[in-house]
Design an enzyme around this catalytic site. Structure first.
Site, mmCIF file in Angstrom:
data_model
loop_
_atom_site.group_PDB
_atom_site.id
_atom_site.type_symbol
_atom_site.label_atom_id
_atom_site.label_comp_id
_atom_site.label_asym_id
_atom_site.label_seq_id
_atom_site.Cartn_x
_atom_site.Cartn_y
_atom_site.Cartn_z
ATOM 1 N N HIS A 50 4.655 -15.479 -3.033
ATOM 2 C CA HIS A 50 4.755 -15.723 -4.540
ATOM 3 C C HIS A 50 5.617 -16.880 -5.136
ATOM 4 C CE1 HIS A 50 8.184 -13.209 -3.073
ATOM 5 N NE2 HIS A 50 7.638 -11.803 -3.413
ATOM 6 N N ASP A 88 9.265 -8.961 3.096
ATOM 7 C CA ASP A 88 9.066 -8.881 1.663
ATOM 8 C C ASP A 88 9.567 -7.757 0.988
ATOM 9 O OD1 ASP A 88 7.855 -10.034 -0.757
ATOM 10 O OD2 ASP A 88 6.605 -8.246 -0.687
ATOM 11 N N ASN A 122 7.201 -3.076 3.613
ATOM 12 C CA ASN A 122 8.378 -2.443 3.129
ATOM 13 C C ASN A 122 8.013 -0.966 2.769
ATOM 14 O OD1 ASN A 122 6.712 -3.456 0.923
ATOM 15 N ND2 ASN A 122 8.475 -3.616 -0.364
ATOM 16 N N ASP A 142 0.082 -9.586 -4.694
ATOM 17 C CA ASP A 142 1.565 -8.864 -4.382
ATOM 18 C C ASP A 142 1.382 -7.555 -5.429
ATOM 19 O OD1 ASP A 142 4.411 -8.122 -4.373
ATOM 20 O OD2 ASP A 142 5.109 -9.626 -5.636
ATOM 21 N N PRO A 193 10.921 -3.416 -9.718
ATOM 22 C CA PRO A 193 10.108 -4.742 -9.870
ATOM 23 C C PRO A 193 8.869 -4.574 -9.356
ATOM 24 C CG PRO A 193 11.851 -5.166 -8.269
ATOM 25 C CD PRO A 193 11.936 -3.624 -8.710
ATOM 26 N N GLY A 194 7.871 -5.078 -9.892
ATOM 27 C CA GLY A 194 6.556 -5.064 -9.614
ATOM 28 C C GLY A 194 5.357 -4.621 -10.291
ATOM 29 N N LEU A 251 0.851 -1.363 -0.034
ATOM 30 C CA LEU A 251 0.045 0.031 0.043
ATOM 31 C C LEU A 251 0.854 1.195 -0.077
ATOM 32 C CD1 LEU A 251 -3.086 -1.117 2.320
ATOM 33 C CD2 LEU A 251 -3.004 -1.013 -0.083
ATOM 34 N N HIS A 260 9.936 -14.257 1.303
ATOM 35 C CA HIS A 260 10.270 -13.709 0.247
ATOM 36 C C HIS A 260 11.402 -14.587 -0.172
ATOM 37 C CE1 HIS A 260 11.394 -10.709 -3.128
ATOM 38 N NE2 HIS A 260 12.566 -11.517 -3.133
#
Ligand SMILES: NC(=O)N[C@@H](CC(=O)O)C(=O)O
Ligand SMILES: [Zn+2]
Length: 420
Positions: free
Chosen positions: A225, A145, A85, A298, A316-317, A54, A172
């Site tokens: 994940h 994570d 994170n 994720d 990344p993401g 979030l 993770h």
């Protein structure tokens, strides 16, 4: 409180019926309700996401608790677990309480903070797990994570610590020494593109180690994940031995492959990376079988400057809350009971979240979502409620439209639009 009558709704694909919502609960009758024509719509228990980023506090330009909550409600979710994170990291009672309070203020989904395992996610020293657990946020799931708890001794201590209150360490799984400089999955495509690879074994080695540690300690491990066929085999063996391990797969790892990296479009850059078609098939089979327990998004929103740049510099993401159910529908088909199990009931059970993931029987809290399975939607990033636009599905047609979502009997989404 307004009462509602969902007229002609199909509960998990069953024959159409009338469902009433009174005082926040499912009922068999109501007086003078607001009528919602639910003919052709399928009701599912509100979805529960154990892995959402979030970004608040710290990166409110990418997402806030409120915008992420709205994105979740529009995706059919009634509860999300917010990863730690953030900046500052959610490694103290103060920060997890702040996130929890912001979630209550937004009032669109139940926001449950996840606490960091180590101070600052630095992997050196255990965070104050007990203080976060006994805070108002009542944290039960802890995760670094974005980073792996790579030190086996620290991982062991964390598993021991949370055992006292039946907590969970969500890992993770990425052996950092095996992924230094990695840009994508290590394989044929990375060789062709000349990009440094993230080998499957970097994930599998950590999962293998962690299931042994969890078994040794008798504590609960959750694997974030999962992305490779080899990881599925490690999990299958651990579960057969009775290890207390659960695992999640993301919608994107169920659908997309490493071939997409050939476009060099950073929208496809994600951790763990998109893998091969045979990994995708193994993940689908494992999800159906139950070796992988749940789907988790994720959801990883990123600001434009962090995604629309060169591949090597991109973060990344991918965002995922608003497309998760359509993607899963496209993968599993209309197997409503299986979808409810993997996206609502099992995640709620893993997290010990009461009132969500119910069987929608009379008396249950009215946390539910209504889906139109016959609708098809072309994903338009500009229409997302998330503050970020980094969806890999722009221009893709996906099945299913989330028409309404109810949180404790009050609509958060109606006619496909957020109520507030
Ligand atoms: N998945 C990602 O690629 N990124 C996540 C971190 C994570 O889930 O590992 C993020 O926070 O952006
Ligand atoms: Zn991660």
């Amino acid at each position: 409180m307004t009462s509602y009558l969902l007229r002609g709704v199909s509960l998990l694909g069953a024959a159409p019926t009338d469902v009433h919502i009174v005082d926040g609960r499912i009922s068999d009758r109501s007086s003078d309700p607001e009528i919602i024509d639910a003919a052709g719509l399928v009701a599912l228990p509100g979805l529960v996401d154990l892995h959402t980023h979030l970004r608040e506090p710290g990166r409110e330009d990418a997402e806030t608790v409120e915008t992420g909550s709205r994105s979740a409600a529009l995706g059919g979710y009634t509860a999300v677990f917010a990863m730690a994170n953030t900046s500052p990291v959610a490694d103290t009672a103060g920060v997890v309480e702040q996130v929890w309070r912001l979630g209550r203020e937004a009032g669109l989904v139940d926001v449950q903070p996840i606490g960091a395992v180590t101070v600052g996610l630095a992997g050196k020293q255990l965070a104050e797990l007990g203080a976060m657990a006994s805070s108002a946020a009542g944290v039960r799931i802890f995760s670094d994570d974005g980073h792996c708890v790579a030190d086996p001794r620290l991982m062991r201590r964390a598993l021991e610590y949370v055992k006292a209150f039946d907590g969970i360490i969500a890992q993770h799984a990425e052996e950092p020494r095996l992924t230094e400089g990695a840009q994508m999955h290590e394989g044929e495509v990375s060789t062709r593109l000349g990009l440094t690879g993230w080998p499957a074994v970097a994930e599998e080695a950590i999962i293998a180690r962690d299931v042994l540690l969890a078994e040794h300690v008798g504590s609960r491990l959750h694997v974030c994940h999962v992305s490779t066929a080899g990881s599925v085999e490690v999990l299958r063996q651990a579960k057969a031995r009775g290890v207390r391990v659960t695992a999640e797969v993301t919608p994107h790892h169920l659908l997309l492959t490493d071939e997409l990296a050939a476009s060099y479009d950073p929208v496809y850059k994600v951790n763990p990376p998109l893998r091969t078609a045979s990994d995708v098939q193994a993940l689908r089979d494992a999800l159906v079988e139950g070796v992988i327990d749940i789907v988790a998004t994720d959801h990883a929103p990123h600001a434009v400057e962090d995604k629309e740049c060169e591949w090597a510099y991109a973060r990344p993401g991918m965002v995922g809350l608003e497309t998760a159910l359509p993607v899963v529908l496209s993968v599993l088909g209309e197997r409503w009971d299986l979808i409810a199990e993997r996206m609502s009931r099992t995640p709620a059970r893993i997290a010990g979240l009461t009132g969500h993931g119910t069987d929608l029987s009379v008396g249950s809290p009215a946390n539910l979502t209504l889906v139109d399975p016959s609708a098809r939607r072309v994903v338009d990033p500009a229409e997302l409620a998330s503050r970020s636009r980094n969806t890999p599905y722009a221009g893709t047609t996906l099945p299913g439209r989330i028409v309404a979502t109810f949180l404790r009997g009050e609509p958060t989404v109606l006619d496909g639009k957020a109520v507030k």
